[in-house]
Write an enzyme that holds these catalytic residues in place. Structure first.
Site, PDB file in Angstrom:
ATOM      1  N   SER A 144      19.285 -31.831  79.023  1.00 30.86           N
ATOM      2  CA  SER A 144      20.105 -31.606  77.835  1.00 30.86           C
ATOM      3  C   SER A 144      20.890 -30.296  77.983  1.00 30.86           C
ATOM      4  O   SER A 144      21.676 -30.157  78.917  1.00 30.86           O
ATOM      5  CB  SER A 144      19.219 -31.619  76.591  1.00 30.86           C
ATOM      6  OG  SER A 144      19.980 -31.583  75.414  1.00 30.86           O
ATOM      7  N   ASP A 353      36.499 -14.518  71.435  1.00 29.29           N
ATOM      8  CA  ASP A 353      36.586 -14.001  72.799  1.00 29.29           C
ATOM      9  C   ASP A 353      35.355 -14.347  73.641  1.00 29.29           C
ATOM     10  O   ASP A 353      34.863 -13.531  74.413  1.00 29.29           O
ATOM     11  CB  ASP A 353      36.806 -12.489  72.783  1.00 29.29           C
ATOM     12  CG  ASP A 353      35.696 -11.733  72.055  1.00 29.29           C
ATOM     13  OD1 ASP A 353      34.933 -12.364  71.300  1.00 29.29           O
ATOM     14  OD2 ASP A 353      35.605 -10.495  72.235  1.00 29.29           O
ATOM     15  N   HIS A 406      17.836 -39.950  74.872  1.00 29.95           N
ATOM     16  CA  HIS A 406      18.093 -38.592  75.348  1.00 29.95           C
ATOM     17  C   HIS A 406      16.840 -37.942  75.945  1.00 29.95           C
ATOM     18  O   HIS A 406      16.941 -37.056  76.791  1.00 29.95           O
ATOM     19  CB  HIS A 406      18.618 -37.752  74.181  1.00 29.95           C
ATOM     20  CG  HIS A 406      19.054 -36.379  74.557  1.00 29.95           C
ATOM     21  ND1 HIS A 406      20.234 -36.120  75.232  1.00 29.95           N
ATOM     22  CD2 HIS A 406      18.470 -35.161  74.355  1.00 29.95           C
ATOM     23  CE1 HIS A 406      20.364 -34.818  75.419  1.00 29.95           C
ATOM     24  NE2 HIS A 406      19.302 -34.217  74.904  1.00 29.95           N
TER      25      HIS A 406
END
Length: 432
Positions: A144, A353, A406
Site C-alpha cells: 500500500s 512547497d 487490498h
C-alpha cells in the site's frame, strides 16, 4: 545504532535495532529522531549472511507488523532473506507522533515538524540504516503506502536496490490527489452497492442508526460525540477482504430500547471507537493527502471531491452510503485527539512547497526488477492509475488479479510474495 537484546520465538530470531537519524537530512542542525527496525531471521541460520529484505508498511502513520510466529509472507521471505521490519519515523518504537508528543509545539511548529515525515525521509532513513549495516544492496517490499515509498526509493537511490516487490501500492507519480479521490469515491460506491445487495436489510439498519444520530446525542467511551460522518467512515473496512459479514452483524445489534427509547448499545459504541485508528496514529489524518503532493497543496482534496459525489453527504431523504479511505477537515473538529492538531492540519492542507517524491526521468531508466501485485478491485489504489504508472517504468511487471482485495499480502502473503519473487527473477534474467 543502539541495539537491544534479541530473542527467539517459533524458530525466528528477533533482533531490535535503534538508530539516531537526522530529522531533516538537508539541515542537520534541526536535530535527530529515533528510528526503530526489527530484524527477523531463522534461528537455525545462526549469524545469517542471507541478503536483506526491507518491509515498508502501509498507512501512512502505522508501525511495521508485530510478527507472531513464522507465518504469512514472512515464511516465504525468510527462506532466502533476512527481513527488516521498519517502524517508519513517527510510528511504533520510532520517535512517535501523537497529540501528546506534539502538545508542546505551536501549530506552526507542529506543521513544520510533520513536514519531515513523508516518504522521501522514510526512504532516507532506510538508506541511513543500509549504510550503517554496510550493505551494498538490498531488496524492498512495499505494501500500500509502502509501495509509494518503494517508488520514492527507486527514484532517489536505485543503486541501493537489487529487487523491489510492491503489493497494492503503485501510485501516480504526477497526478493531483483530486484524480485519485474521484477514482476512489467511485470504487467506494461499488463496494457499498455490493454490500447492500448482499444484505438488503442493511440499508434500513444503517438509516435507522444515522437518523438516530441526527436526532440524539450519543457518546463514545472516550466521551466524544458520535456522528453520522464518523459512522460512515467504517466503510474503509470494505477495502479489505471478509468484512461485509462482520459489518452486518455489528449493524444488526447496534440499537436497543432503554425505558422505551432507542439507544446505541455500549458494545456498538465501543467497537466504533476501536475503528478510529487515527485517534492513536494521527499521521494518517494529518499527512494522508500530502502523500500525493509535489509542488502543490491538497487543500482538503477528498472533502472537495466529495461535493461532486453528493450521494455520500447523508440526509434522511437519501440512501445511506459509507465512505472509504479519505480524510476530511471536520475530523479535526470531531475527533478527540485530533482537535488539538486542527490548525496544524489546516497549515499542512494549504502547504504548496512540497518537495518531489518521484523522479520521472530516473524511473524511466529503471534497471531494478520491480514486481507488483495490482488488485483489480482495489478500493484504495486505483488499478488504472497503477497501470498508467507502470507503463513509464521499464523492468516493472504487474500481476493484475481480482483474487484478492487490498490486504492480499496479509490474507495470502506466502503465495503472493512467492509469485513476486519469481517474477523478479524472470526480469533479472532478461537484464543479464
Amino acid at each position: 545504532m543502539n541495539n537491544a537484546q534479541p530473542f527467539i520465538d517459533a524458530g525466528v530470531k528477533y533482533t531490535p535495532h535503534y538508530f539516531q537519524v537526522p530529522l531533516d537530512y538537508s539541515d542537520l542542525s534541526q536535530g535527530k529522531i529515533t528510528v526503530f527496525a526489527r530484524e527477523l531471521s531463522l534461528s537455525a541460520d545462526g549469524d545469517s549472511t542471507k541478503p536483506w529484505l526491507v518491509y515498508f508498511q502501509g498507512g501512512p502513520g502505522f508501525p511495521s507488523p508485530r510478527q507472531n510466529g513464522n507465518s504469512g509472507w514472512v515464511t516465504r521471505a525468510l527462506q532466502e532473506y533476512r527481513v527488516l521490519l521498519l517502524d517508519q519515523r513517527g510510528t511504533g518504537n520510532s520517535s512517535v507522533i501523537s497529540h501528546q508528543t506534539l502538545a508542546h509545539l505551536s501549530s506552526e511548529e507542529q506543521a513544520q515538524y510533520l513536514s519531515h515525515f513523508r516518504a522521501d525521509n522514510i526512504v532516507r532513513d532506510a538508506e541511513f540504516i543500509r549504510e550503517e549495516f554496510g550493505v551494498k544492496q538490498w531488496s524492498i517490499l512495499g505494501q500500500s503506502f509502502g509501495g509509494f515509498c518503494s517508488l520514492t526509493y527507486l527514484s532517489l537511490f536505485p543503486e541501493s536496490l537489487s529487487r523491489s516487490y510492491i503489493t497494492g501500492g503503485v501510485p501516480s507519480i504526477s497526478r493531483h490527489p483530486d484524480d485519485v479521490y474521484h477514482a476512489t469515491f467511485k470504487r467506494t460506491m461499488d463496494k457499498n452497492q455490493a454490500f447492500f445487495q448482499q444484505f438488503p436489510k442493511a440499508q434500513q439498519l444503517c438509516k435507522q442508526i444515522a437518523d438516530h444520530l441526527l436526532e440524539h446525542e450519543e457518546f463514545l467511551p472516550n466521551g466524544q460525540r458520535f456522528t453520522v460522518e464518523q459512522f460512515q467512515q467504517i466503510g474503509i473496512n470494505f477495502g479489505v477482504s471478509d468484512t461485509f459479514l462482520p459489518t452486518y452483524y455489528a449493524l444488526e445489534n447496534a440499537l436497543i430500547e432503554v425505558n422505551g427509547k432507542p439507544q446505541l448499545r455500549y458494545e456498538f459504541l465501543n467497537s466504533m471507537l476501536f475503528e478510529q485508528g487515527f485517534q492513536t496514529n494521527p499521521i494518517y489524518a494529518l499527512l494522508h493527502e500530502s502523500i500525493y503532493c509535489q509542488g502543490f497543496a491538497s487543500n482538503w482534496s477528498a472533502h472537495r471531491v466529495r461535493q461532486e459525489h453528493d450521494a455520500f453527504n447523508y440526509d434522511k431523504s437519501k440512501p445511506f452510503y459509507f465512505t472509504g479511505e479519505m480524510v476530511f477537515p471536520w475530523m479535526f473538529d470531531q475527533y478527540q485527539t485530533l482537535q488539538p492538531l486542527k490548525q496544524a492540519a489546516e497549515l499542512i492542507a494549504s502547504k504548496q512547497d512540497w518537495s518531489a517524491l518521484y523522479d520521472a526521468k530516473q524511473l524511466a531508466s529503471n534497471k531494478v526488477p520491480v514486481s507488483c501485485a495490482v488488485y483489480a478491485d482495489d478500493m484504495f489504489v486505483e488499478m488504472d492509475i497503477s497501470r498508467e504508472t507502470l507503463t513509464m517504468i521499464p523492468n516493472a511487471k504487474a500481476w493484475i488479479t481480482n483474487e484478492y482485495e487490498h490486504n492480499g499480502l496479509r490474507a495470502d502473503g506466502e503465495k503472493i510474495l512467492d509469485k513476486l519473487i519469481a517474477m523478479g527473477e524472470q526480469t533479472a534474467a532478461t537484464l543479464i
